[in-house]
Design a protein around this motif. Sequence first.
Motif, PDB file in Angstrom:
ATOM      1  N   ASN A 167      23.603  57.979  55.976  1.00  0.00           N
ATOM      2  CA  ASN A 167      24.665  58.381  55.054  1.00  0.00           C
ATOM      3  C   ASN A 167      25.892  58.949  55.759  1.00  0.00           C
ATOM      4  O   ASN A 167      26.875  59.297  55.086  1.00  0.00           O
ATOM      5  CB  ASN A 167      24.134  59.433  54.074  1.00  0.00           C
ATOM      6  CG  ASN A 167      23.207  58.843  53.031  1.00  0.00           C
ATOM      7  OD1 ASN A 167      23.331  57.683  52.666  1.00  0.00           O
ATOM      8  ND2 ASN A 167      22.265  59.639  52.559  1.00  0.00           N
ATOM      9  N   PHE A 168      25.821  59.050  57.082  1.00  0.00           N
ATOM     10  CA  PHE A 168      26.899  59.702  57.824  1.00  0.00           C
ATOM     11  C   PHE A 168      27.385  58.811  58.964  1.00  0.00           C
ATOM     12  O   PHE A 168      26.718  57.863  59.362  1.00  0.00           O
ATOM     13  CB  PHE A 168      26.411  61.044  58.383  1.00  0.00           C
ATOM     14  CG  PHE A 168      25.834  61.962  57.342  1.00  0.00           C
ATOM     15  CD1 PHE A 168      26.657  62.797  56.605  1.00  0.00           C
ATOM     16  CD2 PHE A 168      24.467  61.978  57.086  1.00  0.00           C
ATOM     17  CE1 PHE A 168      26.131  63.638  55.631  1.00  0.00           C
ATOM     18  CE2 PHE A 168      23.927  62.813  56.117  1.00  0.00           C
ATOM     19  CZ  PHE A 168      24.762  63.645  55.395  1.00  0.00           C
ATOM     20  N   CYS A 169      28.569  59.146  59.471  1.00  0.00           N
ATOM     21  CA  CYS A 169      29.086  58.474  60.662  1.00  0.00           C
ATOM     22  C   CYS A 169      29.291  59.530  61.741  1.00  0.00           C
ATOM     23  O   CYS A 169      29.469  60.714  61.435  1.00  0.00           O
ATOM     24  CB  CYS A 169      30.376  57.724  60.366  1.00  0.00           C
ATOM     25  SG  CYS A 169      31.743  58.755  59.760  1.00  0.00           S
ATOM     26  N   TYR A 170      29.283  59.091  63.017  1.00  0.00           N
ATOM     27  CA  TYR A 170      29.200  60.063  64.108  1.00  0.00           C
ATOM     28  C   TYR A 170      30.271  59.913  65.180  1.00  0.00           C
ATOM     29  O   TYR A 170      30.360  60.743  66.077  1.00  0.00           O
ATOM     30  CB  TYR A 170      27.805  59.973  64.737  1.00  0.00           C
ATOM     31  CG  TYR A 170      26.710  60.096  63.715  1.00  0.00           C
ATOM     32  CD1 TYR A 170      26.379  61.331  63.173  1.00  0.00           C
ATOM     33  CD2 TYR A 170      26.030  58.971  63.238  1.00  0.00           C
ATOM     34  CE1 TYR A 170      25.399  61.452  62.204  1.00  0.00           C
ATOM     35  CE2 TYR A 170      25.047  59.087  62.266  1.00  0.00           C
ATOM     36  CZ  TYR A 170      24.739  60.325  61.757  1.00  0.00           C
ATOM     37  OH  TYR A 170      23.774  60.456  60.788  1.00  0.00           O
ATOM     38  N   ASN A 171      31.065  58.875  65.102  1.00  0.00           N
ATOM     39  CA  ASN A 171      32.161  58.693  66.051  1.00  0.00           C
ATOM     40  C   ASN A 171      33.217  57.806  65.389  1.00  0.00           C
ATOM     41  O   ASN A 171      33.036  57.358  64.250  1.00  0.00           O
ATOM     42  CB  ASN A 171      31.656  58.083  67.366  1.00  0.00           C
ATOM     43  CG  ASN A 171      30.830  56.828  67.154  1.00  0.00           C
ATOM     44  OD1 ASN A 171      31.215  55.936  66.389  1.00  0.00           O
ATOM     45  ND2 ASN A 171      29.683  56.740  67.807  1.00  0.00           N
TER      46      ASN A 171
END
Length: 320
Positions: A167-171
Amino acid sequence: MAFGLSWPYLIVGCIFASLARASNISDVYPPLWKESPGQFSDYKMENGKYIINFWHYPERLGTYKILLNKTAKYFAKFSPENEQNILWGLPVHHGWQYQTGRLADPTESTDCGRKSGAHLCISVDSWWADLNYYLSAMPFLAAVDSGIMGIPSDKVTFLPPPKDQMNFCYNVSSCHSSFPEAMKKWNEFYQHVKSHSSTFDDLLEYLWAAHVSSLEIARKNFHNRLKYYSKQEADFERSWALFVDYLAPPLFPTTLIRTYEFQKELPKRMLMNEDRAPFIRDFSGFQNTVLFALSVLHKVHKYTGKRHRDLFICKFYPLC
């Protein structure tokens, strides 16, 4: 319909009434602002990349601090000391979330975010924390991508939460691939920030467009978190998320002191099932009024839907 349309005006009126009382206040910064990281070198580096734990309050808050520092020169033409930087609304609201216990684990299965436990922890089960992720990670990484931060776009990454990692993005690259429209709007905002010809209202318009785009995605992705809360708190969460749609058209000025003054009128703690606005004894009259109006707005919207919201928006944009 006229009755329904009066409620957004009531709340917006309350907001701007609170702004009329705004003054130079020394203690307007989010909790732990001074202690949070203020430059990239304050974060851990591994394999040539800055590693940021977005599930630790000071580290997430620090990304806002860097963002405010790096964009200060673009807002200097509006006021001294960066007070008119319209990105202040994001960390100030995040600070309210922390201060009122809304970043803690609502399931109470861990001590994450609890004052008696890991009080700096941000819970992935928190509806507030998850929506804020989209309003912190995307603005920050889009700023990196736009060149404002002064580092290459592949030099920073965020640690994932213990669950629901998809559910998330990291870069920068993963945010662009997962949430292209929202990232596009944040990039457009920063391009206008860098433009010498942009007016204050121009920047507010692009900021709110990006904000609403991020929030729209987040609301859909984390609707299931509402089940962890009392009925009153869950209703307030729905009402607050909806109200942003009404807050954007009049271009609420998300500067430091104005955001701080407005947030004093929001609930100062988590709501319990027995709370009934406008009769909550430990809330001020203004807090009760705002909370009650938000509740009515949500109920009206439930029956009138998108048309009611669009009529309100058209009051500010006649050509819509």
